[in-house]
Design a protein around this motif. Structure first.
Motif, PDB file in Angstrom:
ATOM      1  N   ARG A  43       0.815  -1.223   0.000  1.00 23.83           N
ATOM      2  CA  ARG A  43       0.000   0.000   0.000  1.00 23.83           C
ATOM      3  C   ARG A  43       0.847   1.271   0.000  1.00 23.83           C
ATOM      4  O   ARG A  43       0.467   2.264  -0.595  1.00 23.83           O
ATOM      5  CB  ARG A  43      -0.926   0.022   1.204  1.00 23.83           C
ATOM      6  CG  ARG A  43      -1.994  -1.035   1.148  1.00 23.83           C
ATOM      7  CD  ARG A  43      -2.805  -1.043   2.451  1.00 23.83           C
ATOM      8  NE  ARG A  43      -3.655  -2.196   2.534  1.00 23.83           N
ATOM      9  CZ  ARG A  43      -4.865  -2.279   1.999  1.00 23.83           C
ATOM     10  NH1 ARG A  43      -5.348  -1.261   1.333  1.00 23.83           N
ATOM     11  NH2 ARG A  43      -5.575  -3.373   2.133  1.00 23.83           N
ATOM     12  N   HIS A  44       1.973   1.244   0.672  1.00 20.46           N
ATOM     13  CA  HIS A  44       2.768   2.463   0.819  1.00 20.46           C
ATOM     14  C   HIS A  44       3.994   2.473  -0.091  1.00 20.46           C
ATOM     15  O   HIS A  44       4.116   3.316  -0.965  1.00 20.46           O
ATOM     16  CB  HIS A  44       3.187   2.625   2.291  1.00 20.46           C
ATOM     17  CG  HIS A  44       4.037   3.815   2.534  1.00 20.46           C
ATOM     18  ND1 HIS A  44       5.408   3.748   2.534  1.00 20.46           N
ATOM     19  CD2 HIS A  44       3.723   5.105   2.769  1.00 20.46           C
ATOM     20  CE1 HIS A  44       5.895   4.952   2.758  1.00 20.46           C
ATOM     21  NE2 HIS A  44       4.900   5.789   2.911  1.00 20.46           N
ATOM     22  N   CYS A  45       4.881   1.539   0.134  1.00 17.98           N
ATOM     23  CA  CYS A  45       6.174   1.550  -0.561  1.00 17.98           C
ATOM     24  C   CYS A  45       6.039   1.273  -2.052  1.00 17.98           C
ATOM     25  O   CYS A  45       6.677   1.942  -2.871  1.00 17.98           O
ATOM     26  CB  CYS A  45       7.127   0.543   0.083  1.00 17.98           C
ATOM     27  SG  CYS A  45       7.405   0.855   1.842  1.00 17.98           S
ATOM     28  N   MET A  46       5.225   0.304  -2.401  1.00 19.23           N
ATOM     29  CA  MET A  46       5.077  -0.006  -3.827  1.00 19.23           C
ATOM     30  C   MET A  46       4.341   1.108  -4.546  1.00 19.23           C
ATOM     31  O   MET A  46       4.656   1.420  -5.698  1.00 19.23           O
ATOM     32  CB  MET A  46       4.384  -1.352  -4.022  1.00 19.23           C
ATOM     33  CG  MET A  46       5.295  -2.497  -3.619  1.00 19.23           C
ATOM     34  SD  MET A  46       4.818  -4.080  -4.281  1.00 19.23           S
ATOM     35  CE  MET A  46       5.035  -3.860  -6.012  1.00 19.23           C
ATOM     36  N   SER A  47       3.392   1.717  -3.876  1.00 18.07           N
ATOM     37  CA  SER A  47       2.687   2.840  -4.477  1.00 18.07           C
ATOM     38  C   SER A  47       3.642   3.993  -4.743  1.00 18.07           C
ATOM     39  O   SER A  47       3.638   4.594  -5.816  1.00 18.07           O
ATOM     40  CB  SER A  47       1.555   3.291  -3.550  1.00 18.07           C
ATOM     41  OG  SER A  47       0.939   4.446  -4.043  1.00 18.07           O
ATOM     42  N   ARG A  48       4.485   4.287  -3.755  1.00 19.96           N
ATOM     43  CA  ARG A  48       5.468   5.356  -3.911  1.00 19.96           C
ATOM     44  C   ARG A  48       6.478   4.998  -5.008  1.00 19.96           C
ATOM     45  O   ARG A  48       6.857   5.844  -5.816  1.00 19.96           O
ATOM     46  CB  ARG A  48       6.180   5.611  -2.590  1.00 19.96           C
ATOM     47  CG  ARG A  48       7.050   6.852  -2.631  1.00 19.96           C
ATOM     48  CD  ARG A  48       7.695   7.137  -1.321  1.00 19.96           C
ATOM     49  NE  ARG A  48       8.579   6.020  -0.993  1.00 19.96           N
ATOM     50  CZ  ARG A  48       8.984   5.734   0.219  1.00 19.96           C
ATOM     51  NH1 ARG A  48       8.583   6.436   1.234  1.00 19.96           N
ATOM     52  NH2 ARG A  48       9.795   4.719   0.430  1.00 19.96           N
ATOM     53  N   ALA A  49       6.911   3.730  -5.043  1.00 20.71           N
ATOM     54  CA  ALA A  49       7.875   3.299  -6.060  1.00 20.71           C
ATOM     55  C   ALA A  49       7.280   3.442  -7.453  1.00 20.71           C
ATOM     56  O   ALA A  49       7.987   3.813  -8.397  1.00 20.71           O
ATOM     57  CB  ALA A  49       8.297   1.854  -5.806  1.00 20.71           C
ATOM     58  N   ASN A  50       5.987   3.168  -7.583  1.00 18.60           N
ATOM     59  CA  ASN A  50       5.319   3.321  -8.870  1.00 18.60           C
ATOM     60  C   ASN A  50       5.373   4.782  -9.313  1.00 18.60           C
ATOM     61  O   ASN A  50       5.656   5.072 -10.476  1.00 18.60           O
ATOM     62  CB  ASN A  50       3.870   2.839  -8.775  1.00 18.60           C
ATOM     63  CG  ASN A  50       3.182   2.812 -10.114  1.00 18.60           C
ATOM     64  OD1 ASN A  50       3.791   2.493 -11.131  1.00 18.60           O
ATOM     65  ND2 ASN A  50       1.910   3.157 -10.118  1.00 18.60           N
TER      66      ASN A  50
ATOM     67  N   GLU B 181      11.884  -2.741  -9.504  1.00 18.55           N
ATOM     68  CA  GLU B 181      12.892  -2.956  -8.459  1.00 18.55           C
ATOM     69  C   GLU B 181      12.226  -3.322  -7.128  1.00 18.55           C
ATOM     70  O   GLU B 181      12.628  -4.286  -6.466  1.00 18.55           O
ATOM     71  CB  GLU B 181      13.716  -1.675  -8.283  1.00 18.55           C
ATOM     72  CG  GLU B 181      14.638  -1.657  -7.097  1.00 18.55           C
ATOM     73  CD  GLU B 181      15.188  -0.267  -6.815  1.00 18.55           C
ATOM     74  OE1 GLU B 181      15.655  -0.067  -5.685  1.00 18.55           O
ATOM     75  OE2 GLU B 181      15.154   0.614  -7.706  1.00 18.55           O
ATOM     76  N   VAL B 182      11.192  -2.590  -6.756  1.00 20.77           N
ATOM     77  CA  VAL B 182      10.523  -2.824  -5.473  1.00 20.77           C
ATOM     78  C   VAL B 182       9.714  -4.113  -5.515  1.00 20.77           C
ATOM     79  O   VAL B 182       9.652  -4.848  -4.528  1.00 20.77           O
ATOM     80  CB  VAL B 182       9.660  -1.602  -5.078  1.00 20.77           C
ATOM     81  CG1 VAL B 182       8.856  -1.864  -3.836  1.00 20.77           C
ATOM     82  CG2 VAL B 182      10.554  -0.382  -4.886  1.00 20.77           C
ATOM     83  N   ARG B 183       9.124  -4.427  -6.670  1.00 19.26           N
ATOM     84  CA  ARG B 183       8.377  -5.681  -6.802  1.00 19.26           C
ATOM     85  C   ARG B 183       9.321  -6.877  -6.649  1.00 19.26           C
ATOM     86  O   ARG B 183       9.008  -7.846  -5.944  1.00 19.26           O
ATOM     87  CB  ARG B 183       7.655  -5.753  -8.144  1.00 19.26           C
ATOM     88  CG  ARG B 183       6.838  -7.030  -8.285  1.00 19.26           C
ATOM     89  CD  ARG B 183       6.152  -7.234  -9.636  1.00 19.26           C
ATOM     90  NE  ARG B 183       6.403  -6.254 -10.657  1.00 19.26           N
ATOM     91  CZ  ARG B 183       5.488  -5.369 -11.104  1.00 19.26           C
ATOM     92  NH1 ARG B 183       4.290  -5.345 -10.581  1.00 19.26           N
ATOM     93  NH2 ARG B 183       5.790  -4.533 -12.062  1.00 19.26           N
ATOM     94  N   THR B 184      10.484  -6.810  -7.262  1.00 20.88           N
ATOM     95  CA  THR B 184      11.478  -7.883  -7.147  1.00 20.88           C
ATOM     96  C   THR B 184      11.912  -8.051  -5.697  1.00 20.88           C
ATOM     97  O   THR B 184      12.007  -9.176  -5.189  1.00 20.88           O
ATOM     98  CB  THR B 184      12.694  -7.583  -8.043  1.00 20.88           C
ATOM     99  OG1 THR B 184      12.247  -7.482  -9.398  1.00 20.88           O
ATOM    100  CG2 THR B 184      13.756  -8.649  -7.922  1.00 20.88           C
ATOM    101  N   GLU B 185      12.158  -6.946  -5.029  1.00 23.89           N
ATOM    102  CA  GLU B 185      12.548  -6.975  -3.619  1.00 23.89           C
ATOM    103  C   GLU B 185      11.455  -7.610  -2.759  1.00 23.89           C
ATOM    104  O   GLU B 185      11.727  -8.445  -1.896  1.00 23.89           O
ATOM    105  CB  GLU B 185      12.830  -5.545  -3.154  1.00 23.89           C
ATOM    106  CG  GLU B 185      13.198  -5.414  -1.705  1.00 23.89           C
ATOM    107  CD  GLU B 185      13.349  -3.961  -1.313  1.00 23.89           C
ATOM    108  OE1 GLU B 185      14.426  -3.639  -0.777  1.00 23.89           O
ATOM    109  OE2 GLU B 185      12.423  -3.151  -1.522  1.00 23.89           O
TER     110      GLU B 185
END
Length: 101
Positions: A71-78, A85-89
């Motif tokens: 909800r937070h980090c992946m949204s910001r990464a998008n 990168e964040v999805r792989t992590e």
């Protein structure tokens, strides 16, 4: 003269940090309880039951952290163009969580 501290980065769990810490302290108490059970030579199955309860509690914490991450980090990464990168992590973290024993 003291240098002002840099503010901590906002994490996905920042809003629920206090609740997360309460859960982790409860789990810590459960682990100490198992140590006492072993000291007292309690029945093996009772000890295993408590271990199972701790694993379930940790799984619940981990799933909550993953949810916060999405909800937070992946949204910001998008928004920043770092989605892959964040999805792989995240998938590596999920893989580590699933490998036990």
């Amino acid at each position: 003269m003291t240098t002002p501290k840099a503010s901590a980065p906002t994490r996905g769990y920042t809003a629920t940090k206090e609740q997360l810490q309460v859960r982790l302290r409860r789990i810590e108490g459960q682990v100490r309880g198992i140590q006492s059970m072993v000291e007292e030579d309690r029945y093996c199955i009772d000890v295993l039951t408590q271990i199972s309860a701790i694993q379930a509690a940790l799984d619940k914490v981990a799933l909550g952290l993953l949810d916060d991450h999405v909800r937070h980090c992946m949204s910001r990464a998008n928004d920043e163009g770092r989605e892959e990168e964040v999805r792989t992590e995240m998938m590596a973290a999920v893989g580590r969580l699933m490998r036990r024993g």
